[in-house]
Design a protein around this motif. Structure first.
Motif, PDB file in Angstrom:
ATOM      1  N   UNK A 268     -23.087  -6.299 -10.362  1.00 45.87           N
ATOM      2  CA  UNK A 268     -23.404  -7.554  -9.673  1.00 45.87           C
ATOM      3  C   UNK A 268     -22.374  -8.644  -9.964  1.00 45.87           C
ATOM      4  N   UNK A 269     -21.290  -8.280 -10.679  1.00 46.32           N
ATOM      5  CA  UNK A 269     -20.286  -9.288 -11.058  1.00 46.32           C
ATOM      6  C   UNK A 269     -18.938  -8.980 -10.421  1.00 46.32           C
ATOM      7  N   UNK A 270     -18.153 -10.066 -10.223  1.00 43.96           N
ATOM      8  CA  UNK A 270     -16.753  -9.892  -9.809  1.00 43.96           C
ATOM      9  C   UNK A 270     -15.911  -9.715 -11.068  1.00 43.96           C
ATOM     10  N   UNK A 271     -14.745  -9.127 -10.901  1.00 43.35           N
ATOM     11  CA  UNK A 271     -13.885  -8.861 -12.060  1.00 43.35           C
ATOM     12  C   UNK A 271     -12.442  -9.171 -11.711  1.00 43.35           C
ATOM     13  N   UNK A 272     -11.772  -9.937 -12.590  1.00 43.23           N
ATOM     14  CA  UNK A 272     -10.346 -10.234 -12.388  1.00 43.23           C
ATOM     15  C   UNK A 272      -9.523  -9.164 -13.093  1.00 43.23           C
ATOM     16  N   UNK A 273      -8.573  -8.607 -12.374  1.00 45.83           N
ATOM     17  CA  UNK A 273      -7.761  -7.505 -12.922  1.00 45.83           C
ATOM     18  C   UNK A 273      -6.277  -7.843 -12.757  1.00 45.83           C
ATOM     19  N   UNK A 274      -5.514  -7.656 -13.837  1.00 43.93           N
ATOM     20  CA  UNK A 274      -4.065  -7.819 -13.759  1.00 43.93           C
ATOM     21  C   UNK A 274      -3.471  -6.559 -13.136  1.00 43.93           C
ATOM     22  N   UNK A 275      -2.648  -6.737 -12.121  1.00 45.84           N
ATOM     23  CA  UNK A 275      -2.015  -5.584 -11.474  1.00 45.84           C
ATOM     24  C   UNK A 275      -0.532  -5.555 -11.830  1.00 45.84           C
ATOM     25  N   UNK A 276      -0.182  -4.720 -12.777  1.00 43.92           N
ATOM     26  CA  UNK A 276       1.232  -4.575 -13.133  1.00 43.92           C
ATOM     27  C   UNK A 276       1.477  -3.193 -13.723  1.00 43.92           C
ATOM     28  N   UNK A 277       2.686  -2.966 -14.228  1.00 42.45           N
ATOM     29  CA  UNK A 277       3.043  -1.624 -14.709  1.00 42.45           C
ATOM     30  C   UNK A 277       2.300  -1.240 -15.986  1.00 42.45           C
ATOM     31  N   UNK A 278       1.596  -2.199 -16.624  1.00 46.73           N
ATOM     32  CA  UNK A 278       0.792  -1.866 -17.802  1.00 46.73           C
ATOM     33  C   UNK A 278      -0.441  -1.051 -17.401  1.00 46.73           C
ATOM     34  N   UNK A 279      -0.890  -1.240 -16.164  1.00 42.74           N
ATOM     35  CA  UNK A 279      -2.017  -0.473 -15.633  1.00 42.74           C
ATOM     36  C   UNK A 279      -1.468   0.884 -15.197  1.00 42.74           C
ATOM     37  N   UNK A 280      -1.725   1.900 -16.019  1.00 39.59           N
ATOM     38  CA  UNK A 280      -1.103   3.215 -15.811  1.00 39.59           C
ATOM     39  C   UNK A 280      -1.523   3.867 -14.487  1.00 39.59           C
ATOM     40  N   UNK A 281      -2.758   3.642 -14.065  1.00 39.97           N
ATOM     41  CA  UNK A 281      -3.213   4.214 -12.789  1.00 39.97           C
ATOM     42  C   UNK A 281      -2.523   3.504 -11.633  1.00 39.97           C
ATOM     43  N   UNK A 282      -2.552   2.171 -11.673  1.00 45.75           N
ATOM     44  CA  UNK A 282      -1.964   1.367 -10.603  1.00 45.75           C
ATOM     45  C   UNK A 282      -0.460   1.615 -10.468  1.00 45.75           C
ATOM     46  N   UNK A 283       0.242   1.736 -11.608  1.00 45.26           N
ATOM     47  CA  UNK A 283       1.703   1.891 -11.563  1.00 45.26           C
ATOM     48  C   UNK A 283       2.104   3.178 -10.835  1.00 45.26           C
ATOM     49  N   UNK A 284       1.199   4.190 -10.821  1.00 45.49           N
ATOM     50  CA  UNK A 284       1.524   5.446 -10.148  1.00 45.49           C
ATOM     51  C   UNK A 284       1.195   5.437  -8.653  1.00 45.49           C
ATOM     52  N   UNK A 285       0.305   4.520  -8.230  1.00 49.32           N
ATOM     53  CA  UNK A 285      -0.091   4.521  -6.800  1.00 49.32           C
ATOM     54  C   UNK A 285       0.380   3.293  -6.028  1.00 49.32           C
ATOM     55  N   UNK A 286       0.920   2.295  -6.722  1.00 49.01           N
ATOM     56  CA  UNK A 286       1.225   1.015  -6.054  1.00 49.01           C
ATOM     57  C   UNK A 286       2.184   1.158  -4.872  1.00 49.01           C
ATOM     58  N   UNK A 287       3.181   2.063  -4.988  1.00 51.08           N
ATOM     59  CA  UNK A 287       4.188   2.210  -3.927  1.00 51.08           C
ATOM     60  C   UNK A 287       3.867   3.335  -2.953  1.00 51.08           C
ATOM     61  N   UNK A 288       2.710   3.986  -3.148  1.00 47.92           N
ATOM     62  CA  UNK A 288       2.351   5.133  -2.299  1.00 47.92           C
ATOM     63  C   UNK A 288       1.757   4.665  -0.965  1.00 47.92           C
ATOM     64  N   UNK A 289       2.030   5.453   0.088  1.00 43.40           N
ATOM     65  CA  UNK A 289       1.358   5.208   1.363  1.00 43.40           C
ATOM     66  C   UNK A 289      -0.131   5.440   1.149  1.00 43.40           C
ATOM     67  N   UNK A 290      -0.961   4.609   1.768  1.00 43.63           N
ATOM     68  CA  UNK A 290      -2.402   4.647   1.486  1.00 43.63           C
ATOM     69  C   UNK A 290      -3.026   6.029   1.740  1.00 43.63           C
ATOM     70  N   UNK A 291      -2.467   6.779   2.685  1.00 46.80           N
ATOM     71  CA  UNK A 291      -3.028   8.111   3.002  1.00 46.80           C
ATOM     72  C   UNK A 291      -2.902   9.079   1.822  1.00 46.80           C
ATOM     73  N   UNK A 292      -1.991   8.801   0.879  1.00 48.23           N
ATOM     74  CA  UNK A 292      -1.814   9.695  -0.281  1.00 48.23           C
ATOM     75  C   UNK A 292      -2.646   9.276  -1.487  1.00 48.23           C
ATOM     76  N   UNK A 293      -3.198   8.053  -1.447  1.00 49.29           N
ATOM     77  CA  UNK A 293      -3.788   7.481  -2.663  1.00 49.29           C
ATOM     78  C   UNK A 293      -5.086   8.188  -3.063  1.00 49.29           C
ATOM     79  N   UNK A 294      -5.969   8.476  -2.100  1.00 49.19           N
ATOM     80  CA  UNK A 294      -7.242   9.116  -2.436  1.00 49.19           C
ATOM     81  C   UNK A 294      -7.025  10.471  -3.112  1.00 49.19           C
ATOM     82  N   UNK A 295      -6.088  11.256  -2.572  1.00 48.47           N
ATOM     83  CA  UNK A 295      -5.772  12.571  -3.146  1.00 48.47           C
ATOM     84  C   UNK A 295      -5.309  12.445  -4.585  1.00 48.47           C
ATOM     85  N   UNK A 296      -4.439  11.455  -4.828  1.00 47.29           N
ATOM     86  CA  UNK A 296      -3.922  11.239  -6.186  1.00 47.29           C
ATOM     87  C   UNK A 296      -5.056  10.847  -7.137  1.00 47.29           C
TER      88      UNK A 296
END
Length: 614
Positions: A268-296
């Motif tokens: 029931x709460x919102x959450x603020x998240x830093x999006x940068x290369x420290x986020x190991x999941x985000x750093x691997x999908x940030x530059x991917x075309x969206x069609x590839x992200x779910x599979x990854x």
């Protein structure tokens, strides 16, 4: 997307943060004793990245307030104001000081302008009769590192001020930012650029360099490329389909941070998240075309489950090692993974509701120059159904730029429909878009390839007024089709494009379009200048330059520093362009550092040009 092994290391930009923090602390200490600090709303997020509340408290800041342009409730004897150099805010500070005077209250006031103070602000203090009652200072906070390879000046108003209002007050700020980078990470080997504003910023920086003595040192950044936003409007007007760009379009990334609502966090709460290369999941999908992200992400979830399952059958010693070494990291990864899966689901829901595929098809047709009548019908339906005021405007601008202006009857018809749907107060918006050449009507009898009639008209018009009009209409020509053919921006559509194994920068737009800005950077770096690109620079209205710096290395041996390229966008840059440059860097063995006046996207670009802004 494998990285070349010989890629150079990026400089450490933590130094920029430390420098900014130390300068701010020094300025706060100039007002000794307890004080209340008033911070302008759009400075709060950047300030939080530099000095948090506890750092400010350590230096006798008692209470923090947001500047709200209304009477203040502070009881402190010392007030400090951290603001952008805006006349409206300075007038409010004058009102606060004059109200205190009228009430017989004595306080000390200090105004800290960032990144610099302008004469106009000091003139307001003088007019209002409080110039002698306040002390003013400058906090030269020019650059905020958002990630390892992204630095922002956090000046979203730069675009409207410079390109629409013709106000060049921020040019010196950009020159000073370049000067700071040069003094910490230079000397630069070569500086390339295109655009009127880029040329002025370069000259401002050169003037600052000439005023001081240069000390020889090892460079960390070799080459610099400056580019004006008005060189390429098509790229920011396209829908983003790489993951980071989509997150920005849907949730709005602000200062490297995004707020995910309850629909993403599954709570029931919102959450603020830093999006940068420290986020190991985000750093691997940030530059991917969206069609590839779910599979990854689903593969990542399976791997995580396997890692969790390892605990079964462990003895006490192994379990202890697992808990102390791996469990914390796995839990963190699990939390990030569920957030990004939630974000993907939310994006999918919103985009399905908007009929995103149909929208992309229309954009791709505009970029290729096919089925234009069908595209116009789609826009008319979009406007009449009032799907989105900003989206409709964006599509009209994309149509105008790619077609080098609308036919007069189409322009009048679409403009009338838009004003009837969204209100006549948008007349000023249309005027702004026309002024920038974003939404214009074709001159009678003009075609894309035939320029002779225009040039003939220039020669024959003796009247100064007519000559000026003819020049301005020439200057605002987009020439997109000619540029597209010259630089091969739209790949041939008869070939199948595999988005999982991208072959060029077009993957960021589903293989439909290579961003003009990034293609220019690639071509200029390949040719080591503008030689052979004369026709391209003419179509872009010139103002290109290539200058060798003080650090002239042998061009045959590329040092690590020379393969670190700093690209500065004046007027904003999109996450799609950043993804394209990262791809280019991996392909060519470069490392790109993107410096921008602010992160932008199609919505921010359009909102900056709405007519209801003061």
């Amino acid at each position: 997307m494998a990285q070349r092994r010989d890629s150079p290391e990026l400089p450490d930009f933590f130094l920029l943060k430390r420098l900014a923090r130390d300068q701010l602390i020094y300025l706060l200490e100039q007002l000794p004793g307890k004080k209340d600090l008033f911070i302008e709303a759009d400075l709060m997020s950047p300030l939080d990245r530099i000095a948090n509340v506890s750092t400010l408290k350590e230096h006798e800041v008692d209470k923090l307030y947001k500047v709200e342009h209304k009477p203040i409730v502070s009881t402190s004897d010392q007030l400090c104001f951290l603001i952008r150099p805006r006349i409206q805010t300075v007038k409010w500070i004058c009102d606060v000081a004059n109200a205190d005077k009228a009430a017989g209250k004595f306080r000390r006031y200090k105004i800290i302008f960032t990144p610099q103070k302008f004469y106009a602000c000091e003139a307001v203090l003088e007019e209002q009769g409080i110039y002698g009652d306040v002390t003013t200072d400058e906090w030269p906070f020019y650059l905020l590192p958002l990630d390892d390879d992204i630095i922002s000046l956090e000046l979203p108003e730069f675009f409207r001020d410079n390109f629409l209002a013709g106000n060049q007050r921020w040019v010196r700020t950009v020159g000073s930012a370049l000067h700071l980078l040069h003094s910490l990470y230079g000397p630069f080997c070569k500086v390339y650029g295109i655009g009127r504003c880029s040329k002025m910023a370069y000259e401002s920086w050169r003037n600052q360099i000439e005023e001081e003595e240069q000390k020889p040192r090892k460079a960390e950044i070799g080459n610099v490329f400056l580019i004006d936003r008005d060189v390429d409007y098509v790229t920011p007007l396209c829908s983003q389909v790489v993951y980071e760009g989509l997150v920005d379009d849907v949730f709005r990334i602000k200062c490297g941070c995004v707020e995910f609502g309850p629909d993403v966090t599954s709570s029931d709460k919102s959450l603020k998240v830093m999006l940068n290369s420290q986020d190991k999941v985000f750093s691997e999908i940030r530059n991917e075309h969206f069609s590839n992200v779910f599979g990854f992400l689903s593969q990542k979830a399976r791997n995580l489950q396997i890692a969790y399952d390892k605990r079964r059958g462990m003895d006490i010693k192994q379990m202890k090692a697992f808990v102390s070494e791996e469990l914390k990291g796995l839990k963190q990864e699990h939390r990030l993974l569920s957030l990004h899966i939630g974000a993907c689901e939310s994006i999918m829901k919103k985009k399905t509701k908007q009929d995103f595929q149909e929208l992309l098809k229309t954009e791709h047709s505009l970029l290729e120059g096919f089925e234009i009548r069908e595209c116009i019908s789609y826009m008319e339906e979009h406007i009449s159904r009032q799907v989105s005021m900003i989206e409709s405007l964006r599509l009209l601008c994309l149509l105008s730029i790619t077609e080098n202006g609308l036919l007069p009857k189409d322009y009048r018809s679409l403009k009338t429909q838009y004003l009837q749907s969204y209100g006549v107060d948008h007349l000023l918006t249309f005027s702004n878009l026309r002024q920038l050449g974003l939404l214009v009507e074709q001159q009678t009898g003009e075609t894309l390839t035939v320029m002779e009639s225009k040039v003939g008209k220039l020669v024959n018009d003796r009247t100064a007024g007519k000559l000026t009009d003819a020049f301005s209409s020439l200057a605002k020509k987009s020439n997109f089709r000619a540029l597209s053919r010259k630089l091969n921006l739209v790949p041939k559509s008869d070939e199948e494009y595999d988005l999982r194994v991208p072959r060029d920068m077009a993957y960021i737009f589903s293989g439909a379009y290579i961003p003009l800005s990034c293609k220019l950077i690639e071509q200029v770096l390949e040719r080591d200048g503008w030689t052979g690109l004369e026709e391209v620079s003419r179509l872009l209205n010139g103002h290109e330059f290539a200058v060798s710096g003080s650090n002239r290395a042998d061009s045959r041996t590329k040092t690590d520093a020379q393969r670190v390229i700093l690209v500065m966008f004046l007027g904003g840059c999109t996450f799609s362009e950043i993804s394209a440059l990262r791809f280019l860097g991996r392909e060519k063995g470069y490392k790109f550092i993107v410096v921008t006046t602010a992160i932008t996207n199609s919505s921010r670009l359009m909102e900056a040009l709405l007519g209801n802004q003061v």
